[in-house]
Scaffold this motif. Structure first.
Motif: not given
Length: 301
Positions: A184-201
């Motif tokens: 699980q630790g290695r799996l988390r390390r290879i995961a990339v950050k998903p694209p950002e979305s906008n906020s309600e503000e």
């Protein structure tokens, strides 16, 4: 003498550390040796994971980079099926020169196909009573067709459903009897950050800005939504300063999704310069149509 001993000791210590680091990066740190999972002690490495992932097209490939566990679980199932096929002494049929085409299956997939053929070669039986029950349940959706007209279609649907259930049960049995370990630790390390979305503000500021706005109500886990992202980026780039382009994640902002009665995603909602909804579209929409609609509701040229 004592200083020389300390000096040489420091050199030896540094060499040991450097050697250990080199060993890690060239051997243990090599993607071909880093295990993401073990299936009955057989490894699935980072390298294998990346090779399989590379066979997919975007946006699906990028989605699995962000959430790698479901893809890894699919690889684990494939590994279990291959192990079972080999255990049963199966082998893929040898190819001849006539079989070598661009559509022919790779050896491993051919082996799995042989296992499925052996295990589920006989199609499940479908009774007339099952067909009649299905027809009675969905009669309103049959567009006035009689039972005899749609019976072959219903029978095929029921048979395919039973086949899926049989395969799923078979896979569950293999999983329950297997030793499966996921790093699980290695799996988390290879995961990339998903694209950002906008906020309600961001949303409130945009519709109060006095400019036309297009908002994509969607989610990172939705393939058509991800297909919209590069299109929206182009619109934002081409009409910067004239309009606002937003992406709202319906799972993060469920109140907004309820307020605007979002039932399917992606849903694009166009707001005029006064912040009022002017138009909405469900599904993918190309750049030209988005631009035309923004101009129609008042975007400055």
């Amino acid at each position: 003498m004592k200083r020389k001993t300390i000096f040489f000791g420091a050199i030896i210590a540094a060499a040991v550390v450097a050697g250990a680091s080199l060993f890690y990066f060239l051997y243990l740190g090599n993607p071909s040796r880093q295990a993401l999972a073990r299936v009955n002690e057989e490894k699935i490495t980072v390298k294998e994971f990346n090779q399989e992932l590379a066979k997919l097209e975007d946006p699906l490939r990028q989605m699995y980079r962000e959430e790698p566990l479901p893809f890894l679980e699919g690889m684990i199932v494939k590994k279990l099926l291959l192990q079972e096929a080999k255990k049963q002494g199966l082998s893929s049929s040898p190819k001849t020169y006539k079989d070598v085409t661009k559509d022919s299956l790779p050896p491993e997939e051919m082996l799995i196909a042989e296992l499925m053929k052996k295990k589920f070669g006989s199609p499940p039986e479908v009774t007339r009573k099952e067909v009649e029950s299905f027809y009675s349940l969905f009669k309103d959706q049959m567009k006035g067709k009689t039972l005899n007209e749609v019976a072959p279609f219903i029978e095929q649907m029921i048979r395919e459903g039973k086949q899926r259930q049989q395969v799923e049960q078979f896979v569950r049995e293999l999983q329950s009897s297997a030793k499966i370990e996921i790093e699980q630790g290695r799996l988390r390390r290879i995961a990339v950050k998903p694209p950002e979305s906008n906020s309600e503000e961001d949303f409130k500021k945009a519709i109060g800005s006095g400019k036309p706005v297009v908002v994509d109500f969607g989610a990172n886990s939705c393939i058509p939504c991800r297909q919209m992202r590069p299109i929206l980026k182009e619109v934002e780039r081409d009409y910067s300063g004239k309009t606002h382009v937003l992406v709202i994640d319906v799972y993060k902002h469920q109140d907004l999704a309820r307020e605007y009665k979002i039932q399917l995603i992606p849903t694009l909602i166009f707001f005029d310069s006064k912040g009022k909804e002017a138009f909405r579209h469900v599904g993918v929409m190309n750049k030209e149509k988005i631009a035309a609609k923004l101009k129609e509701i008042g975007m400055a040229l």
